[in-house]
Design an enzyme around this catalytic site. Structure first.
Site, PDB file in Angstrom:
ATOM      1  N   TYR A   1     -32.797 -35.795  60.082  1.00 24.04           N
ATOM      2  CA  TYR A   1     -31.845 -36.843  60.699  1.00 24.04           C
ATOM      3  C   TYR A   1     -33.047 -38.056  60.819  1.00 24.04           C
ATOM      4  CZ  TYR A   1     -29.615 -32.402  60.482  1.00 24.04           C
ATOM      5  OH  TYR A   1     -28.609 -30.883  59.785  1.00 24.04           O
TER       6      TYR A   1
ATOM      7  N   ASP B   1     -39.197 -24.254  67.407  1.00 29.27           N
ATOM      8  CA  ASP B   1     -38.034 -24.012  66.806  1.00 29.27           C
ATOM      9  C   ASP B   1     -37.297 -25.395  67.002  1.00 29.27           C
ATOM     10  OD1 ASP B   1     -36.055 -23.493  64.559  1.00 29.27           O
ATOM     11  OD2 ASP B   1     -34.486 -23.022  66.430  1.00 29.27           O
TER      12      ASP B   1
ATOM     13  N   LYS C   1     -43.683 -42.414  66.832  1.00 31.99           N
ATOM     14  CA  LYS C   1     -43.268 -41.048  66.675  1.00 31.99           C
ATOM     15  C   LYS C   1     -44.038 -40.023  67.446  1.00 31.99           C
ATOM     16  CE  LYS C   1     -40.491 -37.548  64.505  1.00 31.99           C
ATOM     17  NZ  LYS C   1     -39.795 -37.217  63.164  1.00 31.99           N
TER      18      LYS C   1
END
Length: 206
Positions: free
Chosen positions: A159, A73, A180
């Site tokens: 986001y 999560d 990333k």
């Protein structure tokens, strides 16, 4: 030594699945998406923390399918908003996974917040559950940054186009996906998580 048992990934987010698969592939861990199991219901993410949601998703899925399961999560915590959107990141604007609406709501919430107070961090909590629903490995990763006033970049999801990584002077939306994969909250969580998973699965395979 026998091959490592395959693992179910308890996610239906295709971009998130892609990131996790790329992180696990070099370690010889075969992963099957939970969408390959029509009998598996959607686990309600009603926990108050990322850890609680990840544990619930991993354990419920593992028990239902009788398979080793990884769940994670993750979300964005903005300091000026007392940690919001937090565990509600994917459904901040009301409907699950609507990035455009979530970003718009966040921009509105931060409209009056000055630059020096726009700090934030992404969090990822990853869990491995065995076929009996017992947690066998877990790790958390974080990545700090700052929220912009406009979207920048087409990469990533959620986001990412608003989240500026200070060291790179770019948002997650602008960074090359390969970069990333090394610096994100998910990458940092899995850097700690994968050695645990490999060790546990190797013990089972022996």
């Amino acid at each position: 030594m026998s091959a490592l048992p395959s693992v179910v990934l308890a996610s239906r987010n295709k971009k998130k699945i892609g990131e996790v698969l790329e992180l696990l592939a070099p370690h010889g861990i075969a992963v099957v998406g939970v969408d390959q199991f029509p009998e598996m219901h959607e686990v309600e993410e009603d926990g108050a923390t990322f850890e609680a949601n990840a544990v619930k998703k991993a354990c419920e899925t593992a028990l239902k399918l009788g398979r080793w399961t990884i769940a994670e999560d993750s979300g964005l915590c903005v300091d000026a908003l007392h940690g919001a959107p937090g565990v509600y990141s994917a459904r901040y604007a009301g409907e699950q996974g609507k990035d455009e609406a979530n970003n718009l709501k966040l921009l509105e919430a931060l409209q009056a917040v000055p630059e020096h107070e726009r700090t934030a961090h992404y969090v990822c909590y990853a869990v491995l559950a065995d076929p009996h629903g017992k947690v066998r490995a877990a790790a958390e990763g974080r990545c700090g940054g700052r929220m912009l006033r406009e979207l920048r970049g087409e990469n990533g999801f959620g986001y990412d186009p608003l989240f500026l990584v200070p060291e790179y002077h770019r948002t997650f939306g602008e960074l090359d996906p390969a970069v990333k994969r090394h610096i994100s909250h998910r990458a940092r969580a899995f850097e700690r998580f994968i050695p645990q998973v490999v060790r546990v699965l190797q013990e089972v395979a022996e």
